[in-house]
Structures are given as C-alpha cells and as structure tokens.
Design a protein around this motif. Structure first.
Motif, PDB file in Angstrom:
ATOM      1  N   VAL A   9       0.966  -1.634   0.094  1.00 54.11           N
ATOM      2  CA  VAL A   9      -0.137  -0.248  -0.369  1.00 54.11           C
ATOM      3  C   VAL A   9       0.730   0.921   0.065  1.00 54.11           C
ATOM      4  CG1 VAL A   9      -1.761   1.125   0.671  1.00 54.11           C
ATOM      5  CG2 VAL A   9      -1.818  -1.523   1.574  1.00 54.11           C
ATOM      6  N   PHE A  10       0.385   2.166  -0.851  1.00 51.92           N
ATOM      7  CA  PHE A  10       1.652   3.519  -1.386  1.00 51.92           C
ATOM      8  C   PHE A  10       0.457   4.732  -1.720  1.00 51.92           C
ATOM      9  CE2 PHE A  10       3.482  -0.582  -2.340  1.00 51.92           C
ATOM     10  CZ  PHE A  10       5.056  -0.555  -2.393  1.00 51.92           C
ATOM     11  N   GLY A  11       1.049   5.801  -1.423  1.00 49.68           N
ATOM     12  CA  GLY A  11       0.223   6.902  -1.060  1.00 49.68           C
ATOM     13  C   GLY A  11       1.680   7.180  -2.410  1.00 49.68           C
ATOM     14  N   SER A  12       1.769   8.855  -2.459  1.00 47.43           N
ATOM     15  CA  SER A  12       2.210   9.390  -3.590  1.00 47.43           C
ATOM     16  C   SER A  12       4.534   9.591  -3.281  1.00 47.43           C
ATOM     17  CB  SER A  12       2.277  10.767  -3.368  1.00 47.43           C
ATOM     18  OG  SER A  12       1.091  10.910  -3.177  1.00 47.43           O
ATOM     19  N   ASP A  13       4.400   8.529  -3.941  1.00 46.87           N
ATOM     20  CA  ASP A  13       6.093   7.793  -3.741  1.00 46.87           C
ATOM     21  C   ASP A  13       6.280   8.059  -5.024  1.00 46.87           C
ATOM     22  OD1 ASP A  13       8.131   7.290  -2.531  1.00 46.87           O
ATOM     23  OD2 ASP A  13       6.479   5.166  -1.682  1.00 46.87           O
ATOM     24  N   MET A  14       7.574   7.701  -4.899  1.00 43.69           N
ATOM     25  CA  MET A  14       8.686   7.394  -6.319  1.00 43.69           C
ATOM     26  C   MET A  14       8.907   5.919  -6.369  1.00 43.69           C
ATOM     27  SD  MET A  14      11.423   9.728  -4.615  1.00 43.69           S
ATOM     28  CE  MET A  14      12.501  10.108  -6.631  1.00 43.69           C
ATOM     29  N   PRO A  15       8.530   5.945  -7.945  1.00 36.12           N
ATOM     30  CA  PRO A  15       8.398   4.620  -8.316  1.00 36.12           C
ATOM     31  C   PRO A  15       9.298   4.286  -7.923  1.00 36.12           C
ATOM     32  CG  PRO A  15       8.296   6.386 -10.403  1.00 36.12           C
ATOM     33  CD  PRO A  15       8.775   7.411  -8.964  1.00 36.12           C
ATOM     34  N   GLN A  16      11.047   4.258  -7.985  1.00 39.36           N
ATOM     35  CA  GLN A  16      11.900   3.905  -7.913  1.00 39.36           C
ATOM     36  C   GLN A  16      11.330   3.073  -6.912  1.00 39.36           C
ATOM     37  OE1 GLN A  16      12.023   6.825  -8.916  1.00 39.36           O
ATOM     38  NE2 GLN A  16      13.618   7.457  -7.276  1.00 39.36           N
ATOM     39  N   ASN A  17      11.049   3.777  -5.303  1.00 41.36           N
ATOM     40  CA  ASN A  17      10.460   3.151  -3.851  1.00 41.36           C
ATOM     41  C   ASN A  17       9.479   1.844  -4.449  1.00 41.36           C
ATOM     42  OD1 ASN A  17      12.224   4.864  -3.300  1.00 41.36           O
ATOM     43  ND2 ASN A  17      11.044   6.284  -2.486  1.00 41.36           N
ATOM     44  N   ILE A  18       8.886   2.082  -5.376  1.00 46.17           N
ATOM     45  CA  ILE A  18       7.499   1.190  -5.611  1.00 46.17           C
ATOM     46  C   ILE A  18       8.006  -0.631  -5.170  1.00 46.17           C
ATOM     47  CG2 ILE A  18       5.341   0.653  -6.160  1.00 46.17           C
ATOM     48  CD1 ILE A  18       5.266   3.858  -6.083  1.00 46.17           C
ATOM     49  N   ILE A  19       9.023  -0.084  -6.856  1.00 42.40           N
ATOM     50  CA  ILE A  19       9.750  -1.046  -7.327  1.00 42.40           C
ATOM     51  C   ILE A  19      10.972  -1.739  -6.365  1.00 42.40           C
ATOM     52  CG2 ILE A  19      11.339  -1.473  -8.839  1.00 42.40           C
ATOM     53  CD1 ILE A  19      10.349   0.771 -10.830  1.00 42.40           C
ATOM     54  N   ARG A  37       3.756  -0.858 -14.364  1.00 43.55           N
ATOM     55  CA  ARG A  37       2.783  -1.866 -15.056  1.00 43.55           C
ATOM     56  C   ARG A  37       4.242  -2.728 -15.728  1.00 43.55           C
ATOM     57  NH1 ARG A  37      -2.819  -2.562 -14.695  1.00 43.55           N
ATOM     58  NH2 ARG A  37      -1.936  -3.840 -16.810  1.00 43.55           N
ATOM     59  N   HIS A  38       4.431  -2.085 -16.910  1.00 42.18           N
ATOM     60  CA  HIS A  38       5.351  -2.574 -18.193  1.00 42.18           C
ATOM     61  C   HIS A  38       6.691  -2.845 -17.399  1.00 42.18           C
ATOM     62  CE1 HIS A  38       2.421  -0.767 -20.690  1.00 42.18           C
ATOM     63  NE2 HIS A  38       3.066  -2.051 -21.135  1.00 42.18           N
ATOM     64  N   THR A  39       7.338  -2.560 -16.527  1.00 42.83           N
ATOM     65  CA  THR A  39       8.817  -2.390 -15.542  1.00 42.83           C
ATOM     66  C   THR A  39       8.648  -3.604 -15.095  1.00 42.83           C
ATOM     67  OG1 THR A  39       9.207  -0.319 -15.774  1.00 42.83           O
ATOM     68  CG2 THR A  39      10.550  -0.991 -14.073  1.00 42.83           C
ATOM     69  N   LEU A  40       7.635  -3.558 -13.824  1.00 44.44           N
ATOM     70  CA  LEU A  40       7.503  -4.426 -12.863  1.00 44.44           C
ATOM     71  C   LEU A  40       6.684  -5.723 -13.358  1.00 44.44           C
ATOM     72  CD1 LEU A  40       5.397  -2.784  -9.745  1.00 44.44           C
ATOM     73  CD2 LEU A  40       7.842  -3.695  -9.959  1.00 44.44           C
ATOM     74  N   ARG A  41       6.237  -5.819 -14.372  1.00 44.50           N
ATOM     75  CA  ARG A  41       5.628  -7.409 -15.328  1.00 44.50           C
ATOM     76  C   ARG A  41       6.587  -7.866 -16.100  1.00 44.50           C
ATOM     77  NH1 ARG A  41      -1.178  -6.245 -16.326  1.00 44.50           N
ATOM     78  NH2 ARG A  41      -1.778  -6.107 -14.108  1.00 44.50           N
ATOM     79  N   ASP A  42       7.495  -6.788 -16.947  1.00 42.98           N
ATOM     80  CA  ASP A  42       8.014  -7.897 -18.337  1.00 42.98           C
ATOM     81  C   ASP A  42       9.577  -8.419 -17.536  1.00 42.98           C
ATOM     82  OD1 ASP A  42       6.038  -6.256 -19.323  1.00 42.98           O
ATOM     83  OD2 ASP A  42       7.106  -5.074 -20.099  1.00 42.98           O
ATOM     84  N   LEU A  52      -5.615   0.683 -16.127  1.00 38.46           N
ATOM     85  CA  LEU A  52      -4.468   0.455 -15.586  1.00 38.46           C
ATOM     86  C   LEU A  52      -4.397   0.048 -14.379  1.00 38.46           C
ATOM     87  CD1 LEU A  52      -3.860   4.340 -16.640  1.00 38.46           C
ATOM     88  CD2 LEU A  52      -2.419   1.822 -17.127  1.00 38.46           C
ATOM     89  N   ALA A  53      -6.029  -0.093 -14.135  1.00 35.63           N
ATOM     90  CA  ALA A  53      -6.410  -0.774 -12.448  1.00 35.63           C
ATOM     91  C   ALA A  53      -6.998  -2.127 -12.792  1.00 35.63           C
ATOM     92  CB  ALA A  53      -7.227   0.012 -12.064  1.00 35.63           C
ATOM     93  N   ASP A  54      -6.480  -3.476 -12.210  1.00 39.75           N
ATOM     94  CA  ASP A  54      -6.718  -4.663 -12.895  1.00 39.75           C
ATOM     95  C   ASP A  54      -7.922  -4.708 -11.261  1.00 39.75           C
ATOM     96  OD1 ASP A  54      -4.901  -6.149 -14.170  1.00 39.75           O
ATOM     97  OD2 ASP A  54      -4.025  -5.029 -12.310  1.00 39.75           O
ATOM     98  N   MET A  55      -8.057  -3.442 -10.339  1.00 46.23           N
ATOM     99  CA  MET A  55      -9.114  -3.506  -9.416  1.00 46.23           C
ATOM    100  C   MET A  55      -9.281  -2.232  -8.557  1.00 46.23           C
ATOM    101  SD  MET A  55      -9.533  -5.949  -6.051  1.00 46.23           S
ATOM    102  CE  MET A  55      -9.417  -7.945  -7.113  1.00 46.23           C
ATOM    103  N   PHE A  56     -10.284  -1.973  -8.358  1.00 49.82           N
ATOM    104  CA  PHE A  56     -10.545  -0.620  -7.250  1.00 49.82           C
ATOM    105  C   PHE A  56     -10.607  -1.011  -5.610  1.00 49.82           C
ATOM    106  CE2 PHE A  56     -11.901   1.199 -11.531  1.00 49.82           C
ATOM    107  CZ  PHE A  56     -11.152   1.667 -11.602  1.00 49.82           C
ATOM    108  N   LEU A  57     -10.071  -0.115  -5.399  1.00 51.54           N
ATOM    109  CA  LEU A  57     -10.916   0.027  -3.775  1.00 51.54           C
ATOM    110  C   LEU A  57     -11.186   1.234  -3.115  1.00 51.54           C
ATOM    111  CD1 LEU A  57      -9.153  -1.219  -0.521  1.00 51.54           C
ATOM    112  CD2 LEU A  57     -10.001   1.075  -0.868  1.00 51.54           C
ATOM    113  N   PHE A  58     -12.972   1.217  -2.848  1.00 52.61           N
ATOM    114  CA  PHE A  58     -13.280   2.275  -3.044  1.00 52.61           C
ATOM    115  C   PHE A  58     -13.168   2.491  -1.017  1.00 52.61           C
ATOM    116  CE2 PHE A  58     -15.746   1.121  -6.578  1.00 52.61           C
ATOM    117  CZ  PHE A  58     -15.559   1.413  -7.483  1.00 52.61           C
ATOM    118  N   TYR A  59     -13.946   3.652  -0.702  1.00 53.06           N
ATOM    119  CA  TYR A  59     -13.322   4.217   0.572  1.00 53.06           C
ATOM    120  C   TYR A  59     -13.728   5.596   1.120  1.00 53.06           C
ATOM    121  CZ  TYR A  59      -9.224   6.915  -0.445  1.00 53.06           C
ATOM    122  OH  TYR A  59      -8.622   8.147  -0.966  1.00 53.06           O
ATOM    123  N   GLY A  60     -14.870   6.094   1.640  1.00 50.11           N
ATOM    124  CA  GLY A  60     -15.321   7.173   2.437  1.00 50.11           C
ATOM    125  C   GLY A  60     -13.882   8.457   2.579  1.00 50.11           C
TER     126      GLY A  60
END
Length: 226
Positions: free
Chosen positions: A69-79, A105-110, A139-147
C-alpha cells in the motif's frame, strides 16, 4: 468474497490472521502511516534493503497475496518494495499520474514481478467521484472504494453504500472505509455484480497494526457462510 486485511506488520499476528483463511495481507509503505512497514538497510550499502518482517512468515501455510500500500511515492521506491517483499499487488492511494502507473506496470510485469496486479484506491463522497475510475481503465486490475470526509479532513471512513449503484465499469472493486465487526450482514446485502470483497483494518485492531483475530474470525464466518 475476497477478505483483505490491511495494516499488518507483526509476524505472529500475521500468522494468526493468515490461519483464518484471508486472501490478502496489506503492508503499508507510506511513512506517514502509524502502520508503516520499515526496511532495514544493508550494512554494505550495496544490496537492496531487506524486509524487517520475518522472511518466512508470509510464505508459511496457506497461500495469501501480499499487497503493498503506497501513497504518493517515487516509482523506484515502489519497485524496490515490490521486489523485496515479493508483492502480488500494488495498491495506490496517491494522486497517481496514469503514465507513471503504466510505466510501473510494464517495468514490474516484464522484468521484476511477473503477474503483479494493481489496485487503485478511490475516495468516495458523492456519486461524481466514480467518474475518476475511468482514468484508470486498462491500468487498474481492481479498485478499492473508501469514504472521505472533507469537512473533518478524514479518509478511509464509511460512506453511503447506496452510491455503489452509480459505479458502471466492469473492473471489480473491494469495499473499504470503516468496515467494522458489526457490518457483516450489511456487507452481504450489497448485490453489485462487480463487488469482489472487503478491506478490513483499524476497526478490527486491538493495537496499532495488531488485529483482533476473534473479531476477524466472526466477521469472516458471517460473510463466507451467510
């Protein structure tokens, strides 16, 4: 019904929650969260950081998907987190640029995490908020809805579930936002064809990042057998 338990961190508690037969364990990598999962830097400074969670705990027993679970983060941190924690899903809460998500998506999946999927979290307060979902088609495979409560500046709270009737896409969603132990029967009453499961977090905690397995067990029994 997918059961996702988020905000996990303690190895023994993860073992106990896994034993309940949940489908997803959420690990929070947002530093602003009290449920933040830290990494321990390598001594040499040459190797990637490694997970401070017991390396075997997520692989023991029945299979469970690991959700970062990530907020606004840099792509390299997520990877880095996706690789080190062997994540099956990336859940994004920030104001994510569609191009950035597509590149991730492409970087991680490939090359790094074949088959990894993406969950886009969308805050809901009115029916118009569902329009944002269309930006993430493909782009999204699934959504998460929250209030969201803009007045009190709170997020991940309960919203009016009748608004779900306004969601008209064919991408499945997980329902979040303040779901508690007493909501199991009401969750079962939701008949939206794209509802895939629920996200459970702080309403089931006995302490920060520690889930009450008795409360979880009762809830899961109702939604799975109701």
């Amino acid at each position: 019904m997918i059961i996702k338990v988020c905000g996990m961190r303690e190895p023994e508690n993860i073992r106990a929650v896994k034993a309940l037969g949940v489908d997803m364990i959420g690990l929070v990598f947002s530093r602003r969260s009290p449920r933040y999962v830290a990494s321990v830097p390598s001594c040499a400074g040459l190797l990637p950081d490694y997970a401070c969670i017991d390396g075997d705990v997520m692989s023991e027993g029945s299979p469970v998907s690991r959700v970062g679970v990530f907020g606004s983060d840099m792509p390299q941190n997520i990877i880095t987190a996706a690789y080190n924690y062997k994540l099956g899903y990336i859940q994004l809460h920030g104001k994510d640029d569609e191009i950035m998500i597509d590149n991730l998506r492409h970087t991680l999946r490939d090359d790094i995490c074949p088959g990894i999927k993406f969950i886009k979290a969308i805050g809901i307060s009115t029916s118009k908020d569902f329009e944002l979902c269309h930006r993430y088609k493909g782009l999204a495979d699934m959504f998460l809805f929250y209030g969201i409560d803009d007045v009190n500046r709170r997020s991940d709270v309960r919203f009016d579930w009748t608004l779900l009737d306004c969601y008209d896409m064919d991408i499945p969603f997980i329902l979040g936002g303040g779901i508690g132990p007493d909501d199991a029967v009401e969750v079962l009453s939701i008949k939206h064809p794209m509802m895939a499961g629920v996200n459970l977090n702080r309403e089931f905690e006995s302490d920060i990042a520690v889930k009450d397995t008795a409360l979880l067990g009762k809830f899961i029994s109702v939604v799975r057998n109701g």
